[in-house]
Design a protein around this motif. Structure first.
Motif, PDB file in Angstrom:
ATOM      1  N   ASP A  54      -4.269   3.320  -8.524  1.00  0.00           N
ATOM      2  CA  ASP A  54      -2.949   2.746  -8.257  1.00  0.00           C
ATOM      3  C   ASP A  54      -2.938   1.730  -7.075  1.00  0.00           C
ATOM      4  N   PRO A  55      -3.358   0.190  -7.539  1.00  0.00           N
ATOM      5  CA  PRO A  55      -3.380  -0.740  -6.469  1.00  0.00           C
ATOM      6  C   PRO A  55      -2.289  -1.434  -6.096  1.00  0.00           C
ATOM      7  N   VAL A  56      -2.126  -1.665  -4.861  1.00  0.00           N
ATOM      8  CA  VAL A  56      -0.901  -2.195  -4.372  1.00  0.00           C
ATOM      9  C   VAL A  56      -1.696  -3.488  -3.395  1.00  0.00           C
ATOM     10  N   THR A  57      -0.703  -4.399  -3.278  1.00  0.00           N
ATOM     11  CA  THR A  57      -1.046  -5.472  -2.135  1.00  0.00           C
ATOM     12  C   THR A  57      -0.193  -5.384  -1.043  1.00  0.00           C
ATOM     13  N   ALA A  58      -0.746  -5.286   0.022  1.00  0.00           N
ATOM     14  CA  ALA A  58      -0.161  -5.088   1.449  1.00  0.00           C
ATOM     15  C   ALA A  58       0.191  -6.372   1.754  1.00  0.00           C
ATOM     16  N   ARG A  59       0.900  -6.520   2.967  1.00  0.00           N
ATOM     17  CA  ARG A  59       1.653  -7.942   3.661  1.00  0.00           C
ATOM     18  C   ARG A  59       0.482  -8.729   4.234  1.00  0.00           C
ATOM     19  N   ASP A  60      -0.939  -7.994   4.184  1.00  0.00           N
ATOM     20  CA  ASP A  60      -2.023  -8.871   4.854  1.00  0.00           C
ATOM     21  C   ASP A  60      -2.816  -9.512   3.442  1.00  0.00           C
ATOM     22  N   ARG A  66      -2.673   2.775  -3.276  1.00  0.00           N
ATOM     23  CA  ARG A  66      -1.444   3.128  -2.774  1.00  0.00           C
ATOM     24  C   ARG A  66      -1.314   4.046  -1.896  1.00  0.00           C
ATOM     25  N   SER A  67      -1.799   5.281  -2.079  1.00  0.00           N
ATOM     26  CA  SER A  67      -1.728   6.713  -1.463  1.00  0.00           C
ATOM     27  C   SER A  67      -2.569   6.418   0.044  1.00  0.00           C
ATOM     28  N   ALA A  68      -3.457   5.579   0.085  1.00  0.00           N
ATOM     29  CA  ALA A  68      -4.454   5.341   1.185  1.00  0.00           C
ATOM     30  C   ALA A  68      -3.679   4.593   2.103  1.00  0.00           C
TER      31      ALA A  68
END
Length: 280
Positions: A54-60, A66-68
């Motif tokens: 469940d990949p997400v892109t963070a502000r960095d 996602r869960s991690a």
């Protein structure tokens, strides 16, 4: 004629050395494989070091599971990669998920990375199916979903969610839900729930109650080996009842009960309801 023969020879295309085509093909294949592996490594979650389901892109700008990253941001306001402060906004990396799924299923990504990704995807799908059944009123699914949250199996590890689903399972009549909900409590509340589940035929609860008597609980339960033996014997004798309660002990329950009984053969079993020892 000789001139013609020579002309034909000189106009023929040059031949490759024997085996050179095969060698070039292998080299090219290795080059592509190396490029794919390096490209895929760019999508490893920096926290789990696995391909995200469940990949997400963070502000960095980095892609995470996602869960991690959510758990990370609950305790830190800095990037796991740059160690610089960053916001908590997360964007769905839908294209990354689609690309990884396509590459895994096609065999472009193989080996340990692909195996782990498929295992986690399967666990996630199982958790979704359990949630669907649990929300529809399936008491066993409620209890099993609680286990998923306890272990972080297919869902983020979350003790609060686990306790909520165990409690709902118990409220709907599940003896195993009652046992697991009791395990999340403390003191008298814990062993009262275990005792009720044990009397309903849950071998896991019987083993837990037996353990309480075997060890004793300061200020609450006196150490009593005869009662411990009673409940270990009950654990081994558990079976499915007509009213739907009860079940046979699993291998872990049997092992724990038999280990204690073997180590305490001198202990009497005076209780009228202590069953004969069940041997597999």
């Amino acid at each position: 004629e000789l001139h013609g023969q020579r002309r034909r020879l000189t106009t023929m295309p040059p031949k490759r050395a024997a085996g050179s085509s095969s060698t070039d093909s292998v080299a090219t294949s290795k080059k592509f494989r190396s490029a794919i592996d390096k490209g895929v490594d760019e999508f490893l979650c920096p926290i789990t070091q696995e391909l995200p389901v469940d990949p997400v892109t963070a502000r960095d700008g980095h892609v995470y599971e996602r869960s991690a990253i959510k758990q990370w941001l609950e305790r830190s306001d800095k990037s796991p990669v740059t160690n610089l402060k960053m916001g908590s906004e997360l964007l769905d990396a839908t294209q990354v998920r689609s690309m990884l799924e396509t590459m895994v299923k096609s065999g472009a990504i193989s080996g340990d990375k692909a195996d782990k990704w498929q295992e986690r995807l399967k666990a996630e799908e199982q958790a979704k199916e359990l949630r669907r059944k649990a929300e529809a009123g399936d008491t066993a699914a409620m209890c099993n979903l609680g286990m998923k949250y306890t272990r972080g199996d297919g869902v983020p590890q979350d003790d609060t969610q686990a306790e909520m689903w165990y409690k709902r399972s118990a409220q709907h009549g599940s003896y195993r839900g009652l046992t697991n909900y009791g395990s999340d409590l403390r003191g008298v509340d814990m062993w009262l729930h275990w005792m009720e589940a044990a009397t309903r035929g849950d071998p896991y609860a019987c083993v837990n109650v037996a353990g309480l008597y075997a060890r004793g609980v300061s200020g609450q339960i006196a150490k009593d080996k005869e009662l411990a033996k009673r409940w270990f014997l009950k654990a081994l004798a558990c079976k499915k009842k007509e009213d739907g309660d009860g079940e046979k002990p699993d291998e872990q329950d049997k092992a724990e009960a038999n280990a204690w009984l073997d180590a305490n053969t001198e202990v009497a079993a005076p209780w009228f309801d202590a069953p004969d020892r069940q041997v597999a």
